[in-house]
Design an enzyme around this catalytic site. Sequence first.
Site, PDB file in Angstrom:
ATOM      1  N   LYS A 111       5.553  44.701 -13.226  1.00 33.98           N
ATOM      2  CA  LYS A 111       6.149  44.006 -12.081  1.00 33.98           C
ATOM      3  C   LYS A 111       5.080  43.907 -11.002  1.00 33.98           C
ATOM      4  O   LYS A 111       4.598  44.919 -10.473  1.00 33.98           O
ATOM      5  CB  LYS A 111       7.376  44.751 -11.576  1.00 33.98           C
ATOM      6  CG  LYS A 111       7.951  44.165 -10.302  1.00 33.98           C
ATOM      7  CD  LYS A 111       9.384  44.548 -10.110  1.00 33.98           C
ATOM      8  CE  LYS A 111      10.260  43.845 -11.132  1.00 33.98           C
ATOM      9  NZ  LYS A 111      11.687  43.827 -10.747  1.00 33.98           N
ATOM     10  N   ASP A 134      16.985  45.947  -3.406  1.00 30.19           N
ATOM     11  CA  ASP A 134      16.974  44.664  -4.119  1.00 30.19           C
ATOM     12  C   ASP A 134      17.864  44.728  -5.360  1.00 30.19           C
ATOM     13  O   ASP A 134      17.444  44.401  -6.466  1.00 30.19           O
ATOM     14  CB  ASP A 134      15.547  44.283  -4.513  1.00 30.19           C
ATOM     15  CG  ASP A 134      15.392  42.784  -4.777  1.00 30.19           C
ATOM     16  OD1 ASP A 134      16.182  42.001  -4.216  1.00 30.19           O
ATOM     17  OD2 ASP A 134      14.500  42.405  -5.546  1.00 30.19           O
ATOM     18  N   GLY A 170      11.699  37.214  -9.137  1.00 30.47           N
ATOM     19  CA  GLY A 170      12.634  37.661  -8.119  1.00 30.47           C
ATOM     20  C   GLY A 170      12.127  37.319  -6.741  1.00 30.47           C
ATOM     21  O   GLY A 170      11.052  36.723  -6.578  1.00 30.47           O
ATOM     22  N   GLY A 171      12.909  37.718  -5.730  1.00 30.80           N
ATOM     23  CA  GLY A 171      12.494  37.412  -4.380  1.00 30.80           C
ATOM     24  C   GLY A 171      11.308  38.243  -3.925  1.00 30.80           C
ATOM     25  O   GLY A 171      10.632  37.885  -2.963  1.00 30.80           O
ATOM     26  N   MET A 172      11.023  39.350  -4.605  1.00 32.05           N
ATOM     27  CA  MET A 172       9.977  40.246  -4.164  1.00 32.05           C
ATOM     28  C   MET A 172       8.859  40.414  -5.188  1.00 32.05           C
ATOM     29  O   MET A 172       7.834  41.008  -4.883  1.00 32.05           O
ATOM     30  CB  MET A 172      10.571  41.631  -3.870  1.00 32.05           C
ATOM     31  CG  MET A 172      11.650  41.619  -2.799  1.00 32.05           C
ATOM     32  SD  MET A 172      12.675  43.104  -2.821  1.00 32.05           S
ATOM     33  CE  MET A 172      11.443  44.352  -2.524  1.00 32.05           C
ATOM     34  N   ALA A 198      10.469  37.155 -15.669  1.00 32.88           N
ATOM     35  CA  ALA A 198      11.487  36.904 -14.639  1.00 32.88           C
ATOM     36  C   ALA A 198      10.818  36.811 -13.280  1.00 32.88           C
ATOM     37  O   ALA A 198       9.770  37.416 -13.042  1.00 32.88           O
ATOM     38  CB  ALA A 198      12.533  38.012 -14.644  1.00 32.88           C
TER      39      ALA A 198
END
Length: 414
Positions: free
Chosen positions: A43, A141, A23-25, A21
């Site tokens: 992550k 988030d 994400g924005g961060m 995935a």
Amino acid sequence: MSQLEPGDVLARRYLLLDPLAHGGMSVIWRAFDQSLHRLVAVKVLTASLHTDHGERVRVRSEARAAARFIHRDSIEIYDYGETVTAKGGVAAYVVMPLLDGTPLAERIAEGPLPWTEAAAIALRLARVLMAGHARGLVHRDVTAENVLLTADGPKLLDFGIAAWAGDPDDDRGTPPYVAPERLLGAPTHPAVDVYALGVLLFAMITGRTPYPETTWEEIEAARRTDPPPRVTGVPHGVASLCQSCLAHLPDERPTAEEIVVSLTSALGTAGIARQVRRGLTVAGSAMLALSVLLWFQRPEPEPVLSPQVTPPSSAPASARVMESSPAVPVTVEQAVDGFHDSLEAGRTCDATDADVVLDLKQVLDHLVRGSAVTDTAELRRKVADRAREGRLAPACRAELLAKLTVIDRAMKPD
């Protein structure tokens, strides 16, 4: 930070297999832990830490704080580290369990959720945020991409990169979940999580986010003066709660605890309504069947009883037995076991937090072991407090109080 690729190894340990995935961060990778020989989720933060030592110290501090935060609906933190990648970048990463589930974003993409399902998911997430906020942690988030729907319910990802309340704001976040005050550089505050949860609840109910902006630039250019949009087709309380979460000013938003209380009440009312409708349906069917039976049954003459004959009791056999013999007494141990069963195996309390269950059981154990204690008043106050906090559903509270009445009777036999 330089782009990572499948086959890269972080810290000579975590072999990156494929991205799961974006994400924005951060980017979540499926990876193999070569030391413990298990699959994990890694992550990797997308922000570069190569030249900013202060940023590295802050991220490390936040990860350590989040690692101490344990909640049944938040993903556990296995490891945190920083390493130089094969292309010379400095990568900060968080290692978590690899769970089998579906991102909430995929579920929303299929269409709106029933409001009860959306509210139940939001309730579980609000409980996680309430616990985090109580420890001074702000997630920053909360998005559909960071919620994983598993067989054990929704799980909130990314508390491994949380911030302390009061910290200076940064550019971490995912439009359109970013609260308006973050554009003004306001310090980190739990209200930003509440705003994001409001966006998420709106998206679950409607299938879309409340505002069309999807980038930081678009959000900064937007000038919102009208009241937040309101969802339709849901109970008034849920619609009002969602709208208040989206308030432009953080002081006008509810706390995570208030969200828990509101959603618990809304779902409890919906459950009662379903039970009433189901009861009316069953009762209607029973009356119809009885009417048909009476219609086709030929009446028989009533027997003539002599004065010496006593008519049989119309009460059920079980009731007649109760009249003729005393009830079997319940011991304190049996009553306590009944309370434990309601907490651990009862349907009405199945969503209760594990820490609440443990707390109530410990208080009860202290009461029954105390020679000077003759009632459950202290535990009743504890149950009321947990219900007021939104950590016990109304039905669960009622069942536990009933069990405590049984314990009181067992502790004071006639």
